[in-house]
Design a protein around this motif. Structure first.
Motif, PDB file in Angstrom:
ATOM      1  N   GLU A  26       0.763  -1.215  -0.005  1.00 36.94           N
ATOM      2  CA  GLU A  26      -0.058   0.240   0.223  1.00 36.94           C
ATOM      3  C   GLU A  26       0.841   1.148   0.041  1.00 36.94           C
ATOM      4  O   GLU A  26       0.497   2.304  -0.725  1.00 36.94           O
ATOM      5  N   GLU A  27       2.115   1.322   0.873  1.00 40.73           N
ATOM      6  CA  GLU A  27       2.880   2.327   0.621  1.00 40.73           C
ATOM      7  C   GLU A  27       3.603   2.507  -0.524  1.00 40.73           C
ATOM      8  O   GLU A  27       3.915   3.707  -1.022  1.00 40.73           O
ATOM      9  N   HIS A  28       3.793   1.358  -1.202  1.00 44.82           N
ATOM     10  CA  HIS A  28       4.741   1.577  -2.659  1.00 44.82           C
ATOM     11  C   HIS A  28       3.784   2.173  -3.395  1.00 44.82           C
ATOM     12  O   HIS A  28       4.120   2.941  -4.325  1.00 44.82           O
ATOM     13  N   GLN A  29       2.368   1.811  -3.433  1.00 44.74           N
ATOM     14  CA  GLN A  29       1.379   2.394  -4.220  1.00 44.74           C
ATOM     15  C   GLN A  29       1.094   3.904  -3.898  1.00 44.74           C
ATOM     16  O   GLN A  29       0.821   4.725  -4.954  1.00 44.74           O
ATOM     17  N   LEU A  30       1.172   4.164  -2.747  1.00 39.56           N
ATOM     18  CA  LEU A  30       1.173   5.840  -2.484  1.00 39.56           C
ATOM     19  C   LEU A  30       2.283   6.565  -3.070  1.00 39.56           C
ATOM     20  O   LEU A  30       2.122   7.560  -3.651  1.00 39.56           O
ATOM     21  N   ASN A  31       3.494   5.816  -3.040  1.00 36.62           N
ATOM     22  CA  ASN A  31       4.603   6.664  -3.907  1.00 36.62           C
ATOM     23  C   ASN A  31       4.646   6.500  -5.257  1.00 36.62           C
ATOM     24  O   ASN A  31       5.157   7.480  -6.001  1.00 36.62           O
ATOM     25  N   ARG A  32       3.890   5.308  -5.813  1.00 36.45           N
ATOM     26  CA  ARG A  32       4.013   5.210  -7.379  1.00 36.45           C
ATOM     27  C   ARG A  32       2.576   6.006  -7.727  1.00 36.45           C
ATOM     28  O   ARG A  32       1.792   5.558  -7.828  1.00 36.45           O
ATOM     29  N   ARG A  33       2.963   7.239  -8.026  1.00 31.57           N
ATOM     30  CA  ARG A  33       1.832   8.050  -8.226  1.00 31.57           C
ATOM     31  C   ARG A  33       1.964   8.959  -9.461  1.00 31.57           C
ATOM     32  O   ARG A  33       3.138   9.328  -9.844  1.00 31.57           O
ATOM     33  N   SER A  34       0.973   9.683  -9.947  1.00 31.75           N
ATOM     34  CA  SER A  34       0.770  10.802 -10.953  1.00 31.75           C
ATOM     35  C   SER A  34       0.142  12.032 -10.398  1.00 31.75           C
ATOM     36  O   SER A  34      -0.580  11.652  -9.755  1.00 31.75           O
ATOM     37  N   GLU A  35       0.668  12.934 -10.140  1.00 27.90           N
ATOM     38  CA  GLU A  35       0.327  14.362  -9.940  1.00 27.90           C
ATOM     39  C   GLU A  35      -0.044  15.416 -10.856  1.00 27.90           C
ATOM     40  O   GLU A  35       1.097  15.585 -11.530  1.00 27.90           O
ATOM     41  N   PHE A  36      -0.873  16.268 -10.944  1.00 28.89           N
ATOM     42  CA  PHE A  36      -1.166  17.138 -11.768  1.00 28.89           C
ATOM     43  C   PHE A  36      -1.454  18.517 -11.263  1.00 28.89           C
ATOM     44  O   PHE A  36      -2.247  18.868 -10.657  1.00 28.89           O
ATOM     45  N   ILE A  37      -0.344  19.180 -11.192  1.00 30.02           N
ATOM     46  CA  ILE A  37      -0.271  20.470 -10.716  1.00 30.02           C
ATOM     47  C   ILE A  37      -0.743  21.729 -11.639  1.00 30.02           C
ATOM     48  O   ILE A  37      -0.368  21.665 -12.855  1.00 30.02           O
ATOM     49  N   ILE A  38      -1.554  22.508 -11.013  1.00 23.70           N
ATOM     50  CA  ILE A  38      -2.068  23.721 -11.867  1.00 23.70           C
ATOM     51  C   ILE A  38      -1.078  24.859 -11.727  1.00 23.70           C
ATOM     52  O   ILE A  38      -1.108  25.357 -10.814  1.00 23.70           O
ATOM     53  N   VAL A  39      -0.677  25.210 -12.769  1.00 23.31           N
ATOM     54  CA  VAL A  39       0.541  26.154 -12.902  1.00 23.31           C
ATOM     55  C   VAL A  39      -0.204  27.695 -13.017  1.00 23.31           C
ATOM     56  O   VAL A  39       0.241  28.349 -12.288  1.00 23.31           O
ATOM     57  N   SER A  40      -1.238  27.569 -13.687  1.00 28.23           N
ATOM     58  CA  SER A  40      -2.113  28.901 -13.878  1.00 28.23           C
ATOM     59  C   SER A  40      -3.431  28.659 -14.501  1.00 28.23           C
ATOM     60  O   SER A  40      -3.268  27.307 -15.001  1.00 28.23           O
ATOM     61  N   GLY A  41      -4.125  29.362 -14.395  1.00 27.10           N
ATOM     62  CA  GLY A  41      -5.586  29.531 -15.066  1.00 27.10           C
ATOM     63  C   GLY A  41      -6.361  28.749 -14.287  1.00 27.10           C
ATOM     64  O   GLY A  41      -7.583  28.432 -14.799  1.00 27.10           O
ATOM     65  N   GLY A  42      -6.317  28.202 -13.089  1.00 27.69           N
ATOM     66  CA  GLY A  42      -7.242  27.454 -12.236  1.00 27.69           C
ATOM     67  C   GLY A  42      -8.411  28.400 -11.663  1.00 27.69           C
ATOM     68  O   GLY A  42      -7.939  29.442 -11.712  1.00 27.69           O
ATOM     69  N   PRO A  43      -9.485  27.801 -11.379  1.00 29.62           N
ATOM     70  CA  PRO A  43     -10.650  28.622 -10.641  1.00 29.62           C
ATOM     71  C   PRO A  43     -10.216  28.946  -9.405  1.00 29.62           C
ATOM     72  O   PRO A  43     -10.929  29.914  -8.874  1.00 29.62           O
TER      73      PRO A  43
END
Length: 631
Positions: free
Chosen positions: A611-628
């Motif tokens: 489960e901890e490996h799965q938490l580390n094995r992830r994709s994250e999508f950061i809003i650089v600009s233009g978000g609400p």
């Protein structure tokens, strides 16, 4: 070089002489050549007991047992014969016997060898194109139920042509006949029985000039019931082949017709396409009486026996036989055709993919050939299938285990399909109001798309599926987060499901677009179907907020080297970016970076749980600009 060629030829001739007929096999060979397989088997077995067995004897034992469908013995002797033979047809028959004995993995192994030895054979091509066909036959929805009939005897009984409440079939029960060396049973006659009498029915030979001291086979009738077509050995016409240096006479099978006179049959006449050099048998007449179907091994076919048809003209004459072609016929045997009242052709074959021996198949409107499945088919020979399409009742014959004789007749009843009407209502998960215009995709458990529907003004859509079918139901709508639900199948007549969709803003949390984990196959960076489903949500958000710019970060767990993980995560990040761009998002609005194991969410060292490996094995999508949530 010439001397070498002669030497090789002598070696080949020498090796062949070891495995050919000789003075020891003469008695057994005579029985075999006369189709007296039971006595031939006993004679060859004696040779083996005396230590005189060789590849020739093993092959003869295999073939003789194959011909009487003694599957265990046939399997044993084919295995011995193939120790010193590369005969492709023997490989095919061996695979059939293995399959008939339930040894499916071994059967497939020998089908691979057969395909390698004979790659141009259509049976090999069909197998290589669909190597996992067996579960589809064995585990498919059962469409029929079978019941053994009370008038079956200890002898062979097969066929089942119903006309005016009377069932006509072929039987070896007449002990007054001399026995046939093939299986040591009496010669075959045509019998009839009144089906309305049920288990108390007494079968009796048909009256008139039909039955003789020779074999008679299956029958079919003209629409008015006044003309019978049937098979009979050609001995009746004095047609046979005499084996050289032997008193043995070999017949073929001919087709005849007779007319009804009271309750008996007279005026027997041979059909014009009979021949002294090949057989025609297993007649079946179309419901309008204008086309006669039959099986034949006449020259120019695809295999041992093929299925043909011929026009029956108004004046009683016949057109030329026409082969039904390569979709129906194979290099194996296709026999026992039956043309039903809706024009569906049923037949038996050992050349199409089946369960071993002869299986029953049918043709679709597009001409495809489909296995009739269990319980119509078994690991034994299944043949002479007939059915009334309107009532769903018919007959099939089989030598499967549990019968009274070598072949038995079974009553067939088509089961009412077990279907469930599934109604899905798509709703806004925040307001619980129905959503119209939602695109809903229905897939099976393997991910195959079965249908794509659109919800109506009430958010509803309905579809009918077989009871046992498990489904994945996924919905998508602009400005909403795509979602899916599972349906495990049900035997209820109707089922009501709710598919909730969240407004797309729900996946925007502060400066991130939060998706479910993007799953990749091990050591792979290509986007999976699951990953595409999640990334489509990101695409929907970016389309709603056209100024939004995203940084996609891909992270790995801490297994493997840091350099390897960095490269793998970079490939995955780039695959993610390319997928989003392919959906119409400008390339300037999304970039990707692989972080490897440099930014672990859980720093658990070498003691991480899965489960901890799965938490580390992830994709994250950061809003650089233009978000609400950004100024």
């Amino acid at each position: 070089m010439k001397k070498i060629k002669i030497f090789i030829t002598l070696l080949l001739l020498s090796s062949l002489s070891i495995t050919a007929q000789n003075k020891y096999t003469q008695t057994a060979d005579k029985h075999f050549d006369k189709f007296e397989f039971v006595e031939a088997i006993a004679a060859y077995n004696k040779l083996v007991e005396k230590g005189q067995g060789d590849a020739y004897v093993y092959t003869k034992l295999a073939e003789a047992n194959y011909n009487i469908f003694s599957t265990t013995e046939a399997e044993k002797w084919y295995a011995k014969a193939l120790e010193s033979s590369q005969d492709a047809e023997m490989m095919y028959k061996y695979s059939q016997m293995l399959k008939a004995n339930g040894k499916y993995d071994a059967s497939n192994q020998w089908m691979h060898k057969f395909a390698k030895a004979n790659p141009k054979d259509d049976r090999a091509k069909a197998f290589l194109a669909n190597q996992d066909y067996l579960p589809g036959i064995l585990e498919g929805v059962q469409k029929y139920e079978l019941e053994s009939l009370g008038f079956n005897s200890e002898a062979s009984d097969f066929g089942g042509t119903l006309k005016d409440g009377v069932l006509y079939f072929t039987s070896a029960r007449n002990n007054a006949r001399r026995t046939y060396g093939w299986n040591e049973e009496p010669f075959l006659d045509i019998y009839q029985v009144a089906v309305s009498e049920g288990d108390n029915a007494e079968a009796e030979p048909v009256k008139g000039s039909i039955n003789t001291k020779y074999h008679e086979g299956l029958v079919t009738f003209s629409p008015d019931g006044n003309t019978m077509y049937f098979s009979r050995e050609s001995f009746y016409d004095g047609v046979y082949e005499k084996i050289e240096d032997s008193k043995t006479k070999i017949s073929v099978i001919h087709l005849f017709k007779a007319t009804k006179s009271g309750d008996s049959w007279k005026n027997v006449k041979a059909l014009p396409f009979n021949s002294a050099s090949y057989s025609v048998k297993n007649p079946s007449l179309s419901v309008d009486g204008k086309t006669l179907y039959f099986a034949s091994d006449m020259p120019g076919g695809f295999g041992k026996y093929d299925i043909y048809k011929a026009t029956v003209n108004a004046d009683g004459s016949f057109g030329d036989p026409e082969n039904l072609g390569a979709k129906v016929n194979t290099e194996g045997q296709e026999m026992f055709p039956f043309i039903s009242d809706n024009g569906t052709l049923y037949f038996s074959s050992n050349g199409h993919l089946g369960l071993g021996g002869l299986d029953v198949f049918y043709t679709t409107a597009s001409g495809d050939v489909v296995n009739a499945g269990v319980p119509i088919n078994s690991n034994s020979d299944d043949l002479a299938f007939t059915i009334n399409e309107e009532t769903g009742e018919g007959f099939v014959s089989s030598n499967r285990e549990g019968g009274q004789g070598s072949d038995d007749i079974y009553a067939v009843k088509r089961l009412k399909p077990c279907n469930v009407l599934v109604t899905t209502t798509v709703v806004n998960n925040e307001t619980d109001t129905p959503l119209a215009g939602v695109t809903v995709t229905i897939k099976d458990v393997k991910g195959q798309v079965l249908a794509t529907e659109t919800s109506n003004a009430e958010g509803k859509l309905s579809y009918t599926v077989p009871c046992e079918n498990a489904l994945l139901i996924a919905g998508s709508l602009e400005d909403f987060e795509s979602n899916s639900i599972d349906f495990a199948g049900s035997k209820e007549e109707t089922m009501e499901l709710i598919l909730p969709l969240d407004p797309i803003e729900k996946i925007i949390v502060e400066d991130r677009v939060v998706l479910n984990p993007i799953l990749f196959d091990f050591d792979k960076s290509n986007i999976t179907a699951q990953g595409a489903f999640e990334l489509d949500k990101l695409v929907a958000v970016m389309k709603k907020y056209p100024e939004m710019v995203i940084l996609a970060e891909s992270h790995t767990d801490n297994r493997g080297s840091a350099r390897y993980n960095e490269k793998l995560s970079s490939r995955r990040a780039q695959s993610t970016v390319q997928y989003v761009i392919s959906k119409g998002i400008d390339a300037s609005r999304i970039t990707g970076v692989g972080k490897g194991e440099s930014d672990l969410r859980v720093n658990c060292g070498s003691k991480c749980t899965e489960e901890e490996h799965q938490l580390n094995r992830r994709s994250e999508f950061i809003i650089v600009s233009g978000g609400p949530n950004q100024q």
